[in-house]
Motif scaffolding. Sequence first.
Motif, PDB file in Angstrom:
ATOM      1  N   ASN A   1       3.507  -2.701  -9.484  1.00 36.74           N
ATOM      2  CA  ASN A   1       4.779  -2.944  -8.805  1.00 36.74           C
ATOM      3  C   ASN A   1       4.778  -4.223  -7.989  1.00 36.74           C
ATOM      4  O   ASN A   1       5.763  -4.523  -7.303  1.00 36.74           O
ATOM      5  CB  ASN A   1       5.113  -1.760  -7.887  1.00 36.74           C
ATOM      6  N   LYS A   2       3.638  -4.979  -8.060  1.00 36.29           N
ATOM      7  CA  LYS A   2       3.493  -6.230  -7.300  1.00 36.29           C
ATOM      8  C   LYS A   2       3.751  -6.016  -5.814  1.00 36.29           C
ATOM      9  O   LYS A   2       4.360  -6.846  -5.130  1.00 36.29           O
ATOM     10  CB  LYS A   2       4.429  -7.307  -7.862  1.00 36.29           C
ATOM     11  N   GLY A   3       3.277  -4.872  -5.308  1.00 32.20           N
ATOM     12  CA  GLY A   3       3.530  -4.511  -3.927  1.00 32.20           C
ATOM     13  C   GLY A   3       2.759  -5.338  -2.924  1.00 32.20           C
ATOM     14  O   GLY A   3       3.250  -5.613  -1.829  1.00 32.20           O
ATOM     15  N   GLY A   4       1.536  -5.702  -3.266  1.00 27.02           N
ATOM     16  CA  GLY A   4       0.726  -6.493  -2.353  1.00 27.02           C
ATOM     17  C   GLY A   4       0.242  -5.740  -1.134  1.00 27.02           C
ATOM     18  O   GLY A   4      -0.097  -6.346  -0.119  1.00 27.02           O
ATOM     19  N   ALA A   5       0.180  -4.406  -1.222  1.00 24.70           N
ATOM     20  CA  ALA A   5      -0.247  -3.624  -0.058  1.00 24.70           C
ATOM     21  C   ALA A   5      -1.727  -3.800   0.241  1.00 24.70           C
ATOM     22  O   ALA A   5      -2.155  -3.635   1.385  1.00 24.70           O
ATOM     23  CB  ALA A   5       0.063  -2.145  -0.282  1.00 24.70           C
ATOM     24  N   TYR A   6      -2.524  -4.143  -0.790  1.00 23.56           N
ATOM     25  CA  TYR A   6      -3.976  -4.235  -0.622  1.00 23.56           C
ATOM     26  C   TYR A   6      -4.461  -5.605  -1.084  1.00 23.56           C
ATOM     27  O   TYR A   6      -4.066  -6.100  -2.140  1.00 23.56           O
ATOM     28  CB  TYR A   6      -4.675  -3.124  -1.413  1.00 23.56           C
ATOM     29  N   ASP A   7      -5.355  -6.178  -0.295  1.00 27.06           N
ATOM     30  CA  ASP A   7      -5.927  -7.491  -0.619  1.00 27.06           C
ATOM     31  C   ASP A   7      -7.292  -7.371  -1.278  1.00 27.06           C
ATOM     32  O   ASP A   7      -7.730  -8.288  -1.965  1.00 27.06           O
ATOM     33  CB  ASP A   7      -6.026  -8.337   0.651  1.00 27.06           C
TER      34      ASP A   7
END
Length: 434
Positions: free
Chosen positions: A97-103
């Motif tokens: 989902n391309k959320g970017g919650a985790y790096d």
Amino acid sequence: MFKKSGHYLFLCFMISILVLGGCQGSSTSGSTTNTEGTSSKEGNEVKELAVAARAGAMADALKAIVPAYKEETGIAINVVDMPYDNLKETIVLDIQNKGGAYDLVMMDDPWMPEFGEGNMLVELDSYFEDGLDEDFIENGVALGKHPYNTGKLIALPFIGNVQMFYYRSDLLDKYKLNAPTTWDDVVENAKEIVDKEPDTYGYAVRGQRGNPIVSDYLPLFWGYGGEVFNENMEAQVNSQAGIEAMNTYLDLKELSPKGVETFDSDQIATALTQGQIGMTIAWPSWVSQVDNAESSKVVGKIEFSAIPGQDGNASAMIGNWMLGIPQSSKKVNAAVDFMKWVTSKEIQKEMAKQGGGAPTRESLYNDEELIKMYRHYPAQLEALVNSVARPRTPKWSQIEDTWGMYLSQILVGQLEVEDGLNKANDEIQRILDR
């Protein structure tokens, strides 16, 4: 876990990091931290990185050491821990989902082919232009490449787990039993312990459905000569080796504590360290406190060896936890810097001292201070060097779930051995044919 008794040592450790930090430059070997590349893809200054981690001792140790990173770099590390069953799905959905919650994300090594095939992780070779330093254990590095061992580097080995066999040497000595080398030996020793030792079970299987029971059963399956697939990638879990291994597994269940059908890592660790069982297969990071007098009733009474075999077959399963950067992260440079820091020799040693990390660096298994804490380290290094990886297929998670479902149904008596293994084999083949 991080204990109150360790507060003073940990504060000293943080101070030493601060002092040394000003002297360190960038490194492509992963042994030092580069604090210059801390901008995100958009060029904004990075203040925080989020790490998706498996809940338990590993995440607890990570939480204990990351304040030192903030003191050194100004970047806070938010460790988001979650149970094993939720971790993979959560990571995959966020990436898709391309959320970017985790790096950064922790991954069980059998997931790597799926993450590689799906192009879910940032390729790391350009960040390690001279390659990883040779201190990393080769079998762990191979797991982080796609294709396996030959392709591009997409993850670093973070936790160096490998299966080992644990047994109560005091009980074996008491009843003049030899350390088992075959599964027949294990069964016979377990029967002797149950017959003669009050309130002690001979063994403990890890019977929870899915990954736990498959990981626990595979060493028996391999030990009897079983192969999950043949050379044509056709399922073989219902072979004669599979039948014999499962019958032995059922024998071991009868010599285990009640309720082992739902046992996972915590229950195995508790049963072993509290003196409830005579033998079991375990991952070292679960039982790192086996000689800790504050938490263990069997200090000095547990020995460890290679996994027993049968008919000349034996294999230790490698089970490294890997650390990668999802394609959805907007802070790749900063994530790489933290990855180098947290997999460095110094930080891996500190995590091991906190009780939550099995190192992935060979030198730490020869470290005198750590060997005093964990006398199994030389044996663990030998197991890692000679370990075997689970089948490398992006469909392994589906296969494991299906196989684990049928193994569980056999274990609780819902299906007979041959019927259950035949159904498992048919379902696995359908997964492979899709």
